[in-house]
Motif scaffolding. Sequence first.
Motif, PDB file in Angstrom:
ATOM      1  N   THR A  34       4.950  38.587  -1.662  1.00 13.42           N
ATOM      2  CA  THR A  34       5.450  38.646  -3.111  1.00 13.42           C
ATOM      3  C   THR A  34       6.075  40.114  -3.357  1.00 13.42           C
TER       4      THR A  34
ATOM      5  N   VAL B 101       9.960  41.644  -4.559  1.00 12.10           N
ATOM      6  CA  VAL B 101      10.365  42.224  -5.776  1.00 12.10           C
ATOM      7  C   VAL B 101      11.020  43.417  -5.824  1.00 12.10           C
TER       8      VAL B 101
ATOM      9  N   ASP C 280      12.513  45.101  -8.749  1.00 13.60           N
ATOM     10  CA  ASP C 280      12.305  45.688  -9.875  1.00 13.60           C
ATOM     11  C   ASP C 280      11.055  46.092 -10.158  1.00 13.60           C
TER      12      ASP C 280
ATOM     13  N   LYS D 133       9.270  47.074 -12.545  1.00 14.51           N
ATOM     14  CA  LYS D 133       8.700  46.414 -13.709  1.00 14.51           C
ATOM     15  C   LYS D 133       8.038  45.064 -13.414  1.00 14.51           C
ATOM     16  N   VAL D 134       8.853  44.362 -12.598  1.00  9.79           N
ATOM     17  CA  VAL D 134       8.548  42.692 -12.442  1.00  9.79           C
ATOM     18  C   VAL D 134       7.279  43.008 -11.304  1.00  9.79           C
TER      19      VAL D 134
ATOM     20  N   ALA E 220       4.029  43.261 -12.865  1.00 11.11           N
ATOM     21  CA  ALA E 220       3.614  41.963 -13.242  1.00 11.11           C
ATOM     22  C   ALA E 220       3.285  41.124 -12.061  1.00 11.11           C
ATOM     23  N   ALA E 221       3.767  41.093 -10.971  1.00  8.08           N
ATOM     24  CA  ALA E 221       3.500  40.297  -9.785  1.00  8.08           C
ATOM     25  C   ALA E 221       2.067  40.713  -9.455  1.00  8.08           C
TER      26      ALA E 221
ATOM     27  N   ASN F 247       4.171  42.626 -19.105  1.00  9.03           N
ATOM     28  CA  ASN F 247       4.934  41.389 -18.937  1.00  9.03           C
ATOM     29  C   ASN F 247       6.178  41.552 -19.883  1.00  9.03           C
TER      30      ASN F 247
ATOM     31  N   ALA G 116       8.787  43.738 -17.938  1.00 10.81           N
ATOM     32  CA  ALA G 116       9.137  43.146 -16.966  1.00 10.81           C
ATOM     33  C   ALA G 116      10.312  41.889 -17.220  1.00 10.81           C
ATOM     34  N   ALA G 117      10.228  41.565 -18.705  1.00 12.06           N
ATOM     35  CA  ALA G 117      10.830  40.532 -19.188  1.00 12.06           C
ATOM     36  C   ALA G 117      12.322  41.250 -19.721  1.00 12.06           C
TER      37      ALA G 117
END
Length: 168
Positions: A92, A96, A98, A100-101, A104-105, A163, A166-167
């Motif tokens: 995972t 990814v 990004d 920032k994402v 979160a991962a 989060n 990330a969003a």
Amino acid sequence: MGLFTKDIKTMNDLFVHQLQDIYYAEQQLVKALPKMAAKATDKQLKQGFLTHLDETKIHVQRLEQVFQMHGAEIKAVTCPAIDGIIKEANETAGEVEDTKVLDAALINAAQATEHYEIARYGSLIAWARQLGRNDCASVLQKTLDEEKATDQKLTSLAEGKVNLKAAS
């Protein structure tokens, strides 16, 4: 020795097997946490991984203590569950782009390991008590408490800022 084989005949056999399983898992996490810290971009997350690495090294030592207290050989058995969780986390993280994402991962992956550990330690404590080994249960309880605290810190970090970033 595989779970649900004829090698596990007694509650004691099951207890020792699960000690060996979580011992392997903790050793794998000692290897994985520095990599997770290196990938993390959030400073608080990075530091959290490094702090938990130090705790995980203590968890390994505590497990060795429990083996000795219980009169069992200090030995690890492969834990396909933790191997799978770590493999999935690596895959995972590799997908990814990004950052920032990615943070979160990474939290999600870390919580998957924490939840696995919480389940294992909870069972080990119950089994130790059933076997009359409150001394072992007490040592294992310290680790369970730390695993739960780490999970809570990860939740707070995720919900508090990672989060959200990330969003956006």
